[in-house]
Design an enzyme around this catalytic site. Structure first.
Site, PDB file in Angstrom:
ATOM      1  N   PHE A  35       0.795  -1.225   0.000  1.00  0.00           N
ATOM      2  CA  PHE A  35       0.000   0.000   0.000  1.00  0.00           C
ATOM      3  C   PHE A  35       0.828   1.276   0.000  1.00  0.00           C
ATOM      4  O   PHE A  35       0.283   2.363   0.001  1.00  0.00           O
ATOM      5  CB  PHE A  35      -0.954  -0.025   1.197  1.00  0.00           C
ATOM      6  CG  PHE A  35      -1.700  -1.324   1.262  1.00  0.00           C
ATOM      7  CD1 PHE A  35      -2.742  -1.574   0.376  1.00  0.00           C
ATOM      8  CD2 PHE A  35      -1.323  -2.328   2.142  1.00  0.00           C
ATOM      9  CE1 PHE A  35      -3.413  -2.793   0.386  1.00  0.00           C
ATOM     10  CE2 PHE A  35      -1.988  -3.551   2.161  1.00  0.00           C
ATOM     11  CZ  PHE A  35      -3.032  -3.788   1.286  1.00  0.00           C
ATOM     12  N   LYS A  36       2.138   1.163  -0.008  1.00  0.00           N
ATOM     13  CA  LYS A  36       2.980   2.347   0.070  1.00  0.00           C
ATOM     14  C   LYS A  36       3.248   2.907  -1.341  1.00  0.00           C
ATOM     15  O   LYS A  36       2.821   2.329  -2.325  1.00  0.00           O
ATOM     16  CB  LYS A  36       4.272   2.003   0.817  1.00  0.00           C
ATOM     17  CG  LYS A  36       3.987   1.505   2.254  1.00  0.00           C
ATOM     18  CD  LYS A  36       3.396   2.578   3.163  1.00  0.00           C
ATOM     19  CE  LYS A  36       2.544   2.086   4.307  1.00  0.00           C
ATOM     20  NZ  LYS A  36       3.245   1.387   5.378  1.00  0.00           N
ATOM     21  N   HIS A  37       3.956   4.035  -1.414  1.00  0.00           N
ATOM     22  CA  HIS A  37       4.171   4.677  -2.724  1.00  0.00           C
ATOM     23  C   HIS A  37       4.721   3.684  -3.748  1.00  0.00           C
ATOM     24  O   HIS A  37       4.308   3.666  -4.898  1.00  0.00           O
ATOM     25  CB  HIS A  37       5.151   5.850  -2.607  1.00  0.00           C
ATOM     26  CG  HIS A  37       4.621   7.037  -1.864  1.00  0.00           C
ATOM     27  ND1 HIS A  37       4.579   7.090  -0.494  1.00  0.00           N
ATOM     28  CD2 HIS A  37       4.110   8.210  -2.305  1.00  0.00           C
ATOM     29  CE1 HIS A  37       4.071   8.264  -0.117  1.00  0.00           C
ATOM     30  NE2 HIS A  37       3.767   8.956  -1.207  1.00  0.00           N
TER      31      HIS A  37
END
Ligand SMILES: *Cc1c(COP(=O)(O)O)cnc(C)c1O
Length: 419
Positions: free
Chosen positions: A206-208
């Site tokens: 879910f991170k960049h």
């Protein structure tokens, strides 16, 4: 003025909850995360005949790329953001009973490593408009047992690093940056992750950028780098000339595999573009919402360029005349990707802290803290009145127009009703 409009608004001006048309007509389509670049890296990794980090080339290439991009001497990969933070805490020498200052609004990934190390998290209140750790509150929380501060750059907004660096220097504390939500964020020209003794990053789904699960820690310090490496690998040295392994300290298996390294290398190339697209979209959302009456927009820390992992604003319940939940429901009815309250409660309300239930039996040093008495009033107020707007590099200009239209419509409706 506005009286007639107020008394009988045209249907098109009514919010969806009052029978008007939904503001969002185009779907919210997230950008596609993985493609040919990742596939080609994976093929190369598999072709190596080994997926072990010290034998293949992908993890080490990722570490070199990371160190180079951040202008740091060392980058050490880990299996997740959480394990990257734990390896930093081990490298810092944090030991049972010692205290680590943390914000009460973050991911458990910030807290789990502290508890696992037998150390004691001490929660420090936030700044009301940037949602970051208050340096004054941090100073007030220092005791003779305090050894480190974890600066969490929540939502991609850098903490007030000048103040936190000065504080850590003054009190001889280790400053660790949790950059899991802040890939690409900058503070006074310096990238987050490069200001503390160590900066930890997450590569979870879910991170960049993502490799499914993974982590990275950067540092300038050779000694810390050596300990970080050992801390991710059972304290085994993989150096060719070290024949006998005799671990000196407790370390888990937090290794990154070549598969994760390969995907991360491809993702790394996309980082700048992802950060730029999210930033441009969220800044325009703030511009569009500037005239809203019922909400307080997020404010970045002075001198900071945030990287917008998500967008969060607060509802002024008195002005809106409704609760944050009702306001959020009205926004959701417009088709907006929003959710109220972020993590709901500050971390010290979680059973694991309140009930000291980390382990089934026995004493953990954190049992000496009465977390039911912990109080971070600013953080509590933020969580009570915040609404999280999902950010994504795939959101379009049409999404933006409809978001502004939908939020302003709901904002006007409640402001006028509240009179
Ligand atoms: C995601 C996150 C972590 C943990 O990262 P994982 O890769 O999921 O272990 C830690 N801190 C913060 C602030 C995060 O958002």
């Amino acid at each position: 003025m506005g009286e007639e409009k107020h008394m009988c608004p045209k249907d098109s001006e009514k919010p969806a909850i009052a029978g008007g048309p939904k503001a969002c007509r185009v779907p919210w389509e997230k950008a596609k995360r993985y493609g040919e670049e990742e596939l080609s890296q994976l093929k190369e990794a598999l072709g190596q005949g080994t997926l072990f980090y010290s034998q293949g080339k992908k993890v080490s290439a990722l570490e070199s790329a990371m160190a180079k991009k951040y202008g740091m001497n060392y980058a050490i990969a880990a299996s997740s953001g959480t394990t990257a933070i734990h390896s930093a805490i081990i490298a810092a020498g944090i030991s049972p009973g010692e205290e680590v200052l943390v914000p009460p609004v973050t991911d458990m990934g910030t807290l789990v490593p502290i508890l696992w190390q037998g150390a004691v998290p001490v929660f420090v209140d936030l700044e009301p408009d940037t949602y970051e750790m208050s340096p004054e509150a941090a100073e007030a929380a220092i005791t003779p047992k305090t050894k480190a501060v974890i600066a969490v750059h929540l939502w991609g907004n850098p903490c007030d690093m000048d103040a936190l660096e000065a504080l850590c220097k003054k009190h001889d504390l280790m400053l660790i940056e949790d950059c899991a939500q802040a890939w690409g964020a900058v503070y006074k020209g310096r990238p987050v992750g490069t200001m503390g003794a160590m900066g930890c990053f997450s590569l979870n789904e879910f991170k960049h950028i993502s490799c499914g699960d993974g982590g990275l820690t950067v540092t300038q310090d050779e000694q810390l780098a050596r300990r970080l490496r050992l801390a991710t690998d059972k304290c085994y040295s993989r150096e060719a000339n070290v024949a006998i392994r005799q671990p000196r300290f407790l370390a888990n298996n937090y290794r990154m595999t070549e598969l994760q390294g390969a995907v991360s290398l491809a993702q790394f190339e996309k980082l700048d573009s992802i950060v730029a697209r999210r930033g441009a979209w969220c800044e325009k959302l703030s511009e569009g919402l500037a005239g809203a009456k019922c909400i307080t927009l997020p404010r970045h820390t002075k001198g900071a360029e945030p990287s917008w992992w998500f967008y969060m604003f607060r509802v002024n319940e008195e002005v809106a005349g409704v609760s944050t939940d009702e306001f959020a429901e009205a926004l959701q009815a417009e088709g907006l990707p929003v959710a109220p309250h972020y993590i709901g409660e500050p971390m010290y309300r979680y059973p694991v802290f309140k009930d000291h239930s980390a382990y089934d039996r026995g004493e953990h040093p954190f049992s000496r803290m009465d977390y039911s008495k912990a109080s971070c009033p600013v953080a509590e107020k933020i969580l009570k009145t915040c609404i999280q707007f999902a950010a994504n590099e795939g959101w379009s200009e049409e999404n933006l127009r409809e978001a502004v239209e939908g939020i302003l419509k709901v904002d006007r409706w409640f402001a006028e009703k509240a009179g």
